[in-house]
Motif scaffolding. Structure first.
Motif, PDB file in Angstrom:
ATOM      1  N   MET A  25       0.496  -1.011  -0.137  1.00 18.84           N
ATOM      2  CA  MET A  25      -0.044  -0.082   0.124  1.00 18.84           C
ATOM      3  C   MET A  25       0.871   1.154  -0.122  1.00 18.84           C
ATOM      4  SD  MET A  25      -2.806  -1.257  -0.378  1.00 18.84           S
ATOM      5  CE  MET A  25      -3.756   0.307  -0.119  1.00 18.84           C
ATOM      6  N   LEU A  26       2.027   1.123   0.784  1.00 13.17           N
ATOM      7  CA  LEU A  26       2.679   2.297   0.752  1.00 13.17           C
ATOM      8  C   LEU A  26       3.430   2.564  -0.505  1.00 13.17           C
ATOM      9  CD1 LEU A  26       4.044   4.642   2.322  1.00 13.17           C
ATOM     10  CD2 LEU A  26       6.064   3.044   2.730  1.00 13.17           C
ATOM     11  N   VAL A  27       3.754   1.566  -1.374  1.00 13.07           N
ATOM     12  CA  VAL A  27       4.304   1.585  -2.708  1.00 13.07           C
ATOM     13  C   VAL A  27       3.208   2.300  -3.684  1.00 13.07           C
ATOM     14  CG1 VAL A  27       4.957   0.514  -4.925  1.00 13.07           C
ATOM     15  CG2 VAL A  27       5.969  -0.150  -2.776  1.00 13.07           C
ATOM     16  N   LEU A  28       1.897   1.754  -3.642  1.00 14.21           N
ATOM     17  CA  LEU A  28       0.832   2.307  -4.373  1.00 14.21           C
ATOM     18  C   LEU A  28       0.403   3.630  -3.986  1.00 14.21           C
ATOM     19  CD1 LEU A  28      -1.715  -0.702  -4.332  1.00 14.21           C
ATOM     20  CD2 LEU A  28      -0.199   0.027  -6.233  1.00 14.21           C
ATOM     21  N   ALA A  29       0.465   4.087  -2.773  1.00 18.67           N
ATOM     22  CA  ALA A  29       0.317   5.452  -2.387  1.00 18.67           C
ATOM     23  C   ALA A  29       1.300   6.181  -2.715  1.00 18.67           C
ATOM     24  CB  ALA A  29       0.175   5.527  -0.693  1.00 18.67           C
ATOM     25  N   GLY A  30       2.668   6.043  -2.793  1.00 24.19           N
ATOM     26  CA  GLY A  30       3.815   6.759  -3.150  1.00 24.19           C
ATOM     27  C   GLY A  30       3.488   7.071  -4.517  1.00 24.19           C
ATOM     28  N   VAL A  31       3.032   6.104  -5.363  1.00 25.05           N
ATOM     29  CA  VAL A  31       3.051   6.511  -6.789  1.00 25.05           C
ATOM     30  C   VAL A  31       1.844   7.466  -6.902  1.00 25.05           C
ATOM     31  CG1 VAL A  31       1.990   5.363  -8.926  1.00 25.05           C
ATOM     32  CG2 VAL A  31       3.810   4.095  -7.769  1.00 25.05           C
ATOM     33  N   LEU A  99       0.811  11.993   5.510  1.00 20.48           N
ATOM     34  CA  LEU A  99      -0.436  12.381   6.145  1.00 20.48           C
ATOM     35  C   LEU A  99      -0.577  13.733   6.509  1.00 20.48           C
ATOM     36  CD1 LEU A  99      -2.214   9.974   8.538  1.00 20.48           C
ATOM     37  CD2 LEU A  99      -1.986  12.395   9.110  1.00 20.48           C
ATOM     38  N   ILE A 100       0.434  14.320   6.813  1.00 16.95           N
ATOM     39  CA  ILE A 100       0.365  15.832   7.076  1.00 16.95           C
ATOM     40  C   ILE A 100       0.293  16.643   5.896  1.00 16.95           C
ATOM     41  CG2 ILE A 100       1.800  17.570   7.999  1.00 16.95           C
ATOM     42  CD1 ILE A 100       2.829  15.461  10.067  1.00 16.95           C
ATOM     43  N   TYR A 109      -7.515  19.484  -2.793  1.00 19.15           N
ATOM     44  CA  TYR A 109      -8.159  18.302  -3.458  1.00 19.15           C
ATOM     45  C   TYR A 109      -8.759  17.670  -2.250  1.00 19.15           C
ATOM     46  CZ  TYR A 109      -8.074  15.078  -6.959  1.00 19.15           C
ATOM     47  OH  TYR A 109      -8.476  14.156  -8.166  1.00 19.15           O
ATOM     48  N   PRO A 110      -9.979  17.743  -1.889  1.00 27.16           N
ATOM     49  CA  PRO A 110     -10.429  17.286  -0.746  1.00 27.16           C
ATOM     50  C   PRO A 110     -10.962  15.895  -0.572  1.00 27.16           C
ATOM     51  CG  PRO A 110     -12.040  19.171  -1.467  1.00 27.16           C
ATOM     52  CD  PRO A 110     -10.696  19.097  -2.290  1.00 27.16           C
ATOM     53  N   PHE A 111     -11.491  15.369  -1.338  1.00 22.47           N
ATOM     54  CA  PHE A 111     -11.912  14.133  -1.422  1.00 22.47           C
ATOM     55  C   PHE A 111     -10.612  13.109  -1.509  1.00 22.47           C
ATOM     56  CE2 PHE A 111     -13.017  10.088  -3.552  1.00 22.47           C
ATOM     57  CZ  PHE A 111     -13.894   9.509  -2.786  1.00 22.47           C
ATOM     58  N   TRP A 112      -9.769  13.633  -2.436  1.00 28.52           N
ATOM     59  CA  TRP A 112      -8.571  12.367  -2.389  1.00 28.52           C
ATOM     60  C   TRP A 112      -7.669  12.456  -1.159  1.00 28.52           C
ATOM     61  CZ3 TRP A 112      -7.788   8.295  -4.695  1.00 28.52           C
ATOM     62  CH2 TRP A 112      -6.445   7.696  -4.546  1.00 28.52           C
ATOM     63  N   SER A 113      -7.703  14.063  -0.651  1.00 20.05           N
ATOM     64  CA  SER A 113      -6.885  14.020   0.629  1.00 20.05           C
ATOM     65  C   SER A 113      -7.497  13.011   1.719  1.00 20.05           C
ATOM     66  CB  SER A 113      -6.587  15.383   0.895  1.00 20.05           C
ATOM     67  OG  SER A 113      -6.187  16.370   0.112  1.00 20.05           O
ATOM     68  N   ILE A 114      -8.695  13.149   1.777  1.00 19.94           N
ATOM     69  CA  ILE A 114      -9.451  12.181   2.794  1.00 19.94           C
ATOM     70  C   ILE A 114      -9.098  10.992   2.588  1.00 19.94           C
ATOM     71  CG2 ILE A 114     -11.615  11.618   3.924  1.00 19.94           C
ATOM     72  CD1 ILE A 114     -12.474  14.702   3.405  1.00 19.94           C
ATOM     73  N   VAL A 115      -9.008  10.252   1.275  1.00 21.79           N
ATOM     74  CA  VAL A 115      -8.917   9.186   1.240  1.00 21.79           C
ATOM     75  C   VAL A 115      -7.604   8.720   1.380  1.00 21.79           C
ATOM     76  CG1 VAL A 115      -8.658   7.268  -0.689  1.00 21.79           C
ATOM     77  CG2 VAL A 115     -10.454   8.850  -0.697  1.00 21.79           C
ATOM     78  N   LEU A 116      -6.398   9.425   1.335  1.00 22.73           N
ATOM     79  CA  LEU A 116      -5.026   9.405   1.315  1.00 22.73           C
ATOM     80  C   LEU A 116      -4.773   9.411   3.009  1.00 22.73           C
ATOM     81  CD1 LEU A 116      -3.191  10.676  -1.569  1.00 22.73           C
ATOM     82  CD2 LEU A 116      -3.391   8.531  -1.108  1.00 22.73           C
ATOM     83  N   ILE A 117      -5.220  10.252   3.478  1.00 18.72           N
ATOM     84  CA  ILE A 117      -5.112  10.452   5.137  1.00 18.72           C
ATOM     85  C   ILE A 117      -5.644   8.953   5.760  1.00 18.72           C
ATOM     86  CG2 ILE A 117      -6.159  11.515   7.312  1.00 18.72           C
ATOM     87  CD1 ILE A 117      -6.171  13.994   5.648  1.00 18.72           C
ATOM     88  N   LEU A 119      -5.780   6.078   4.305  1.00 15.86           N
ATOM     89  CA  LEU A 119      -4.721   5.325   3.742  1.00 15.86           C
ATOM     90  C   LEU A 119      -3.391   5.046   4.550  1.00 15.86           C
ATOM     91  CD1 LEU A 119      -3.933   3.033   1.711  1.00 15.86           C
ATOM     92  CD2 LEU A 119      -3.218   4.617   0.057  1.00 15.86           C
ATOM     93  N   TYR A 120      -2.904   6.415   4.695  1.00 22.42           N
ATOM     94  CA  TYR A 120      -1.637   6.637   5.542  1.00 22.42           C
ATOM     95  C   TYR A 120      -1.786   6.216   6.940  1.00 22.42           C
ATOM     96  CZ  TYR A 120       0.011   9.205   1.380  1.00 22.42           C
ATOM     97  OH  TYR A 120       0.559   9.253  -0.116  1.00 22.42           O
ATOM     98  N   ALA A 121      -3.105   6.434   7.471  1.00 28.05           N
ATOM     99  CA  ALA A 121      -2.967   6.142   8.813  1.00 28.05           C
ATOM    100  C   ALA A 121      -3.296   4.616   9.033  1.00 28.05           C
ATOM    101  CB  ALA A 121      -4.633   6.751   9.405  1.00 28.05           C
ATOM    102  N   PHE A 122      -3.846   3.922   8.040  1.00 33.88           N
ATOM    103  CA  PHE A 122      -3.789   2.540   7.958  1.00 33.88           C
ATOM    104  C   PHE A 122      -2.319   2.200   7.753  1.00 33.88           C
ATOM    105  CE2 PHE A 122      -3.740  -1.774   5.914  1.00 33.88           C
ATOM    106  CZ  PHE A 122      -4.221  -2.460   6.757  1.00 33.88           C
ATOM    107  N   ILE A 123      -1.506   2.455   7.049  1.00 29.35           N
ATOM    108  CA  ILE A 123      -0.292   2.028   6.868  1.00 29.35           C
ATOM    109  C   ILE A 123       0.714   2.363   7.887  1.00 29.35           C
ATOM    110  CG2 ILE A 123       2.017   2.626   5.608  1.00 29.35           C
ATOM    111  CD1 ILE A 123       0.208   3.350   3.104  1.00 29.35           C
ATOM    112  N   ILE A 124       0.700   3.388   8.642  1.00 31.06           N
ATOM    113  CA  ILE A 124       1.240   3.629   9.873  1.00 31.06           C
ATOM    114  C   ILE A 124       0.661   2.302  11.002  1.00 31.06           C
ATOM    115  CG2 ILE A 124       1.342   5.246  12.124  1.00 31.06           C
ATOM    116  CD1 ILE A 124       1.195   7.371   9.951  1.00 31.06           C
TER     117      ILE A 124
END
Length: 139
Positions: A25-31, A99-100, A109-117, A119-124
């Motif tokens: 997930m970190l690889v995908l989120a990084g991309v 996440l920050i 970019y509100p919707f995508w930012s919430i999705v990534l927040i 995702l990053y919380a789950f990765i942590i």
């Protein structure tokens, strides 16, 4: 083989699987973050302008931050899949920074930012929950 040993092996492999999933997930989120950074650098029209936001950033500068952190997340995520300890630590740091930055990018970019927040919380969480040293003494 006792029930306790079999239970510990199952827990250990489940936790190791969560770390591997976190790495993927970190690889995908990084991309995805790198692509979001490229869109911001190219001044794509997808970003919204919010004039009264407390944290004001130049979208292009914000894009460079996302691009750099996204590119750094890719090799860290690949190292997580290989089980490197340093990658778990670096993954938590990079996911925290991303996440920050996603939080600070909410008005652009509100919707995508919430999705990534989320995702990053789950990765942590995935990288912090696995403790291989706690299973060593229980054999």
């Amino acid at each position: 083989m006792t029930q306790s040993t079999m239970s510990n092996r199952g827990t250990n492999s489940l936790a190791g699987g969560v770390v591997t999933f976190g790495g993927v997930m970190l690889v995908l989120a990084g991309v995805l973050d790198a692509l979001r950074g490229i869109m911001a650098i190219a001044k794509d029209n997808i970003f919204v302008s919010t004039p009264n936001y407390v944290f004001r950033f130049d979208v292009e500068g914000w894009g460079w931050i996302h691009l750099i952190l996204g590119v750094l997340a890719i090799p860290v995520g690949l190292s997580l899949v290989k089980g490197r300890l340093w990658a778990r630590i670096a993954g938590v740091v990079i996911a925290g920074l991303l996440l920050i930055t996603s939080f600070l990018a909410l008005p652009y970019y509100p919707f995508w930012s919430i999705v990534l927040i989320a995702l990053y919380a789950f990765i942590i969480w995935a990288l912090c929950v696995y403790r291989p040293e706690s299973h060593v003494g229980s054999r």
